[in-house]
Motif scaffolding. Structure first.
Motif, PDB file in Angstrom:
ATOM      1  N   GLU A   1     -19.177  -1.460 -42.528  1.00 33.42           N
ATOM      2  CA  GLU A   1     -19.171  -0.396 -42.920  1.00 33.42           C
ATOM      3  C   GLU A   1     -18.291   0.472 -41.800  1.00 33.42           C
ATOM      4  O   GLU A   1     -17.341   1.496 -42.287  1.00 33.42           O
ATOM      5  CB  GLU A   1     -19.905   0.709 -44.481  1.00 33.42           C
ATOM      6  N   ALA A   2     -18.367   0.346 -40.731  1.00 35.50           N
ATOM      7  CA  ALA A   2     -18.045   1.106 -39.857  1.00 35.50           C
ATOM      8  C   ALA A   2     -17.040   0.562 -39.213  1.00 35.50           C
ATOM      9  O   ALA A   2     -17.051   0.976 -38.240  1.00 35.50           O
ATOM     10  CB  ALA A   2     -19.673   1.724 -38.910  1.00 35.50           C
ATOM     11  N   GLY A   3     -16.727  -0.597 -39.581  1.00 38.96           N
ATOM     12  CA  GLY A   3     -15.860  -1.274 -38.917  1.00 38.96           C
ATOM     13  C   GLY A   3     -16.191  -2.508 -37.905  1.00 38.96           C
ATOM     14  O   GLY A   3     -15.734  -2.847 -36.537  1.00 38.96           O
ATOM     15  N   LEU A   4     -16.971  -2.211 -38.085  1.00 37.77           N
ATOM     16  CA  LEU A   4     -18.021  -3.953 -36.952  1.00 37.77           C
ATOM     17  C   LEU A   4     -17.973  -4.748 -37.521  1.00 37.77           C
ATOM     18  O   LEU A   4     -18.922  -4.769 -38.408  1.00 37.77           O
ATOM     19  CB  LEU A   4     -19.467  -3.546 -36.088  1.00 37.77           C
ATOM     20  N   SER A   5     -18.367  -6.550 -36.737  1.00 30.77           N
ATOM     21  CA  SER A   5     -18.456  -7.442 -37.138  1.00 30.77           C
ATOM     22  C   SER A   5     -20.484  -7.380 -36.877  1.00 30.77           C
ATOM     23  O   SER A   5     -20.561  -6.860 -35.756  1.00 30.77           O
ATOM     24  CB  SER A   5     -17.559  -8.182 -37.079  1.00 30.77           C
ATOM     25  N   VAL A   6     -21.050  -8.524 -37.297  1.00 30.96           N
ATOM     26  CA  VAL A   6     -21.914  -8.872 -36.681  1.00 30.96           C
ATOM     27  C   VAL A   6     -22.502 -10.418 -36.584  1.00 30.96           C
ATOM     28  O   VAL A   6     -21.763 -11.022 -37.038  1.00 30.96           O
ATOM     29  CB  VAL A   6     -22.569  -7.839 -38.269  1.00 30.96           C
ATOM     30  N   SER A   7     -23.507 -10.530 -35.804  1.00 27.24           N
ATOM     31  CA  SER A   7     -24.019 -11.536 -35.464  1.00 27.24           C
ATOM     32  C   SER A   7     -25.622 -11.686 -36.137  1.00 27.24           C
ATOM     33  O   SER A   7     -26.388 -11.409 -35.221  1.00 27.24           O
ATOM     34  CB  SER A   7     -23.896 -12.491 -34.352  1.00 27.24           C
ATOM     35  N   LEU A   8     -26.228 -12.814 -36.983  1.00 28.48           N
ATOM     36  CA  LEU A   8     -27.493 -12.130 -36.901  1.00 28.48           C
ATOM     37  C   LEU A   8     -27.952 -13.416 -36.349  1.00 28.48           C
ATOM     38  O   LEU A   8     -28.450 -14.437 -36.207  1.00 28.48           O
ATOM     39  CB  LEU A   8     -27.598 -12.710 -38.933  1.00 28.48           C
ATOM     40  N   ASP A   9     -29.105 -12.870 -36.206  1.00 28.28           N
ATOM     41  CA  ASP A   9     -30.280 -13.381 -35.376  1.00 28.28           C
ATOM     42  C   ASP A   9     -31.968 -13.796 -35.447  1.00 28.28           C
ATOM     43  O   ASP A   9     -32.159 -12.846 -36.035  1.00 28.28           O
ATOM     44  CB  ASP A   9     -30.060 -13.680 -33.848  1.00 28.28           C
ATOM     45  N   PHE A  10     -32.223 -14.297 -36.361  1.00 31.06           N
ATOM     46  CA  PHE A  10     -33.541 -14.475 -36.697  1.00 31.06           C
ATOM     47  C   PHE A  10     -34.648 -15.104 -35.446  1.00 31.06           C
ATOM     48  O   PHE A  10     -34.276 -15.637 -34.609  1.00 31.06           O
ATOM     49  CB  PHE A  10     -33.872 -15.408 -37.788  1.00 31.06           C
ATOM     50  N   LEU A  11     -35.437 -13.788 -35.239  1.00 37.39           N
ATOM     51  CA  LEU A  11     -35.682 -14.339 -33.797  1.00 37.39           C
ATOM     52  C   LEU A  11     -36.738 -15.556 -33.411  1.00 37.39           C
ATOM     53  O   LEU A  11     -38.074 -15.580 -34.177  1.00 37.39           O
ATOM     54  CB  LEU A  11     -36.258 -12.927 -33.137  1.00 37.39           C
ATOM     55  N   GLY A  12     -37.310 -15.654 -32.484  1.00 32.43           N
ATOM     56  CA  GLY A  12     -37.786 -17.301 -32.063  1.00 32.43           C
ATOM     57  C   GLY A  12     -36.889 -17.733 -31.385  1.00 32.43           C
ATOM     58  O   GLY A  12     -36.192 -18.097 -31.494  1.00 32.43           O
TER      59      GLY A  12
ATOM     60  N   GLU B   1     -12.862   2.162 -32.543  1.00 29.96           N
ATOM     61  CA  GLU B   1     -12.058   2.903 -32.200  1.00 29.96           C
ATOM     62  C   GLU B   1     -10.216   2.839 -31.742  1.00 29.96           C
ATOM     63  O   GLU B   1      -8.782   2.639 -32.260  1.00 29.96           O
ATOM     64  CB  GLU B   1     -11.954   4.700 -32.582  1.00 29.96           C
ATOM     65  N   GLU B   2     -10.416   2.033 -30.893  1.00 31.50           N
ATOM     66  CA  GLU B   2      -8.807   1.974 -29.801  1.00 31.50           C
ATOM     67  C   GLU B   2      -8.172   0.492 -30.828  1.00 31.50           C
ATOM     68  O   GLU B   2      -7.180   0.106 -29.845  1.00 31.50           O
ATOM     69  CB  GLU B   2      -9.279   1.541 -28.540  1.00 31.50           C
ATOM     70  N   GLY B   3      -9.005  -0.294 -31.603  1.00 30.95           N
ATOM     71  CA  GLY B   3      -8.161  -1.315 -31.647  1.00 30.95           C
ATOM     72  C   GLY B   3      -8.595  -2.807 -31.927  1.00 30.95           C
ATOM     73  O   GLY B   3      -8.061  -3.850 -32.466  1.00 30.95           O
ATOM     74  N   TYR B   4      -9.975  -2.428 -30.795  1.00 31.12           N
ATOM     75  CA  TYR B   4     -10.450  -4.226 -30.425  1.00 31.12           C
ATOM     76  C   TYR B   4     -11.724  -4.370 -31.412  1.00 31.12           C
ATOM     77  O   TYR B   4     -12.148  -4.018 -32.017  1.00 31.12           O
ATOM     78  CB  TYR B   4     -10.816  -3.662 -29.114  1.00 31.12           C
ATOM     79  N   ASN B   5     -11.645  -5.430 -32.032  1.00 35.12           N
ATOM     80  CA  ASN B   5     -12.948  -6.291 -32.579  1.00 35.12           C
ATOM     81  C   ASN B   5     -14.076  -6.422 -31.570  1.00 35.12           C
ATOM     82  O   ASN B   5     -14.223  -6.220 -30.271  1.00 35.12           O
ATOM     83  CB  ASN B   5     -12.365  -8.679 -32.872  1.00 35.12           C
ATOM     84  N   VAL B   6     -14.609  -5.566 -32.278  1.00 31.31           N
ATOM     85  CA  VAL B   6     -16.344  -5.948 -31.604  1.00 31.31           C
ATOM     86  C   VAL B   6     -17.241  -6.147 -33.042  1.00 31.31           C
ATOM     87  O   VAL B   6     -17.396  -6.126 -33.752  1.00 31.31           O
ATOM     88  CB  VAL B   6     -16.446  -4.436 -31.836  1.00 31.31           C
ATOM     89  N   ARG B   7     -18.114  -7.135 -31.992  1.00 30.92           N
ATOM     90  CA  ARG B   7     -19.196  -7.679 -33.103  1.00 30.92           C
ATOM     91  C   ARG B   7     -20.878  -7.246 -32.120  1.00 30.92           C
ATOM     92  O   ARG B   7     -20.636  -7.059 -31.421  1.00 30.92           O
ATOM     93  CB  ARG B   7     -19.220  -8.815 -33.177  1.00 30.92           C
ATOM     94  N   VAL B   8     -21.558  -7.104 -33.192  1.00 34.59           N
ATOM     95  CA  VAL B   8     -22.752  -6.004 -32.672  1.00 34.59           C
ATOM     96  C   VAL B   8     -23.517  -7.640 -33.240  1.00 34.59           C
ATOM     97  O   VAL B   8     -24.270  -8.513 -33.893  1.00 34.59           O
ATOM     98  CB  VAL B   8     -23.388  -5.205 -33.821  1.00 34.59           C
ATOM     99  N   TYR B   9     -24.526  -7.771 -32.362  1.00 34.84           N
ATOM    100  CA  TYR B   9     -25.875  -8.921 -32.501  1.00 34.84           C
ATOM    101  C   TYR B   9     -26.824  -8.841 -33.044  1.00 34.84           C
ATOM    102  O   TYR B   9     -27.619  -7.330 -32.643  1.00 34.84           O
ATOM    103  CB  TYR B   9     -26.276  -9.630 -31.052  1.00 34.84           C
TER     104      TYR B   9
END
Length: 342
Positions: free
Chosen positions: A50-61, A269-277
């Motif tokens: 919703e904040a414009g950021l994509s995601v990579s999900l990681d189940f720790l282990g 906000e500057e137009g770059y793709n940002v993904r959060v781990y």
């Protein structure tokens, strides 16, 4: 020396008990881990989307010891993929080969990964499958992981890529190898204790190889992921892409959940793709310790980050945030003291 100590503590059961039982240490860890459950991770992913950021999900282990554990990890990976599709999230999946049985049997591990990739392909919609990243572990697994990606691609699984660490001396060759394949690469500095024969002992060399590899990947056009919070390297990427006319849509910056959220927002906000781990699960201790070891100043930085954000949300939150940071630091200090006594 502090980095080495932190990495050793990440592998110590006794240090784990001390730190995880210290007052409020878990609260501190949850600042950088989305929670114990998939539901909590999905909620965090939705907020980031919703904040414009994509995601990579990681189940720790990692480094599971039995086939049952590895098969359960594969089942969880598929459950994550199905949840991503069901909830319409802009997210992909990160998994560790040792979590899926690489230490048990390589063919068994590959079969588990193929199950995950096949389900990702089935669930994907235009323009293609959900992407799956094989996280890179210590140098003992580098060749096996790179070769695993090559083998999977040869069999038609092109929705998979991996991670390369600029601290390793072999990385430029691996960049060329996987770029020729066409595979997407996440570039990181590295967070494992390695001998000087395998890795650069000086940070300057790690940074130099990172920038050189970054430029190679950006020019290759295989949608690299530049995973860093280093603003000098981020600025170097921005300058290089501007000078070469490389589109902002042809790569992405990646950052860790809970770290430099201000920078994540600014780049988006500057137009770059940002993904959060986004890591989740109760196996947070080794993950957090390696993040601290990547740059030992992160011990103070992370505690300060909590307190700065608390102050921005209101003075009433300042004392709890201070207690969280202090609780974790107290646990870390106790573990270091224990290590010195050994």
């Amino acid at each position: 020396m502090l980095k080495s100590g932190l990495l050793r503590l990440s592998e110590s059961p006794t240090a784990k008990r001390i730190i995880t039982r210290a007052p409020l240490s878990r609260s501190f860890a949850q600042r950088f881990v989305a929670g114990d459950t998939l539901r909590e991770a999905l909620d965090a992913a939705r907020a980031l989307n919703e904040a414009g950021l994509s995601v990579s999900l990681d189940f720790l282990g990692e480094s599971v010891a039995t086939r049952d554990e590895a098969e359960e990890a594969a089942r969880m990976a598929i459950e994550i993929l199905e949840a991503i599709t069901r909830e319409g999230l802009n997210a992909n999946l990160s998994i560790k080969p040792t979590q899926l049985g690489l230490d048990i049997d390589e063919a068994f591990c590959r079969a588990n990964i193929e199950r995950v990739l096949s389900r990702a392909a089935e669930l994907g919609s235009a323009p293609g499958e959900i992407f799956v990243r094989l996280d890179m572990e210590s140098s003992a697994y580098t060749e096996r992981t790179v070769a695993l990606v090559e083998g999977l691609w040869a069999d038609g699984f092109t929705n998979v890529g991996t991670v390369l660490q600029s601290m390793l001396r072999r990385t430029p060759e691996d960049v060329a190898r996987l770029t020729a394949l066409g595979s997407r690469i996440r570039l990181v500095k590295g967070a494992y204790q390695e001998p000087d024969t395998v890795a650069f002992p000086d940070k300057a060399d790690t940074d130099r190889v990172y920038v050189e590899s970054m430029k190679t990947l950006l020019e290759a056009g295989t949608y690299p992921a530049l995973a860093t919070h280093d603003e000098q390297i981020i600025d170097a990427a921005r300058r290089f892409t501007w000078e070469r006319g490389i589109s902002k849509d042809s790569f992405e910056f990646q950052m860790l959940y809970g770290v430099r959220r201000d920078l994540q927002t600014r780049l988006q906000e500057e137009g770059y793709n940002v993904r959060v781990y986004v890591p989740f699960g109760d196996s947070w201790y080794p993950y957090l310790m390696r993040r601290l070891a990547e740059r030992p100043a992160n011990v103070v930085f992370m505690a300060g980050s909590v307190m700065r954000e608390a102050r921005s949300d209101g003075a009433a939150l300042g004392k709890p945030a201070l207690a969280i940071g202090a609780g974790f630091l107290a646990g870390l200090a106790a573990a270091v003291a224990w290590r010195r006594r050994r």
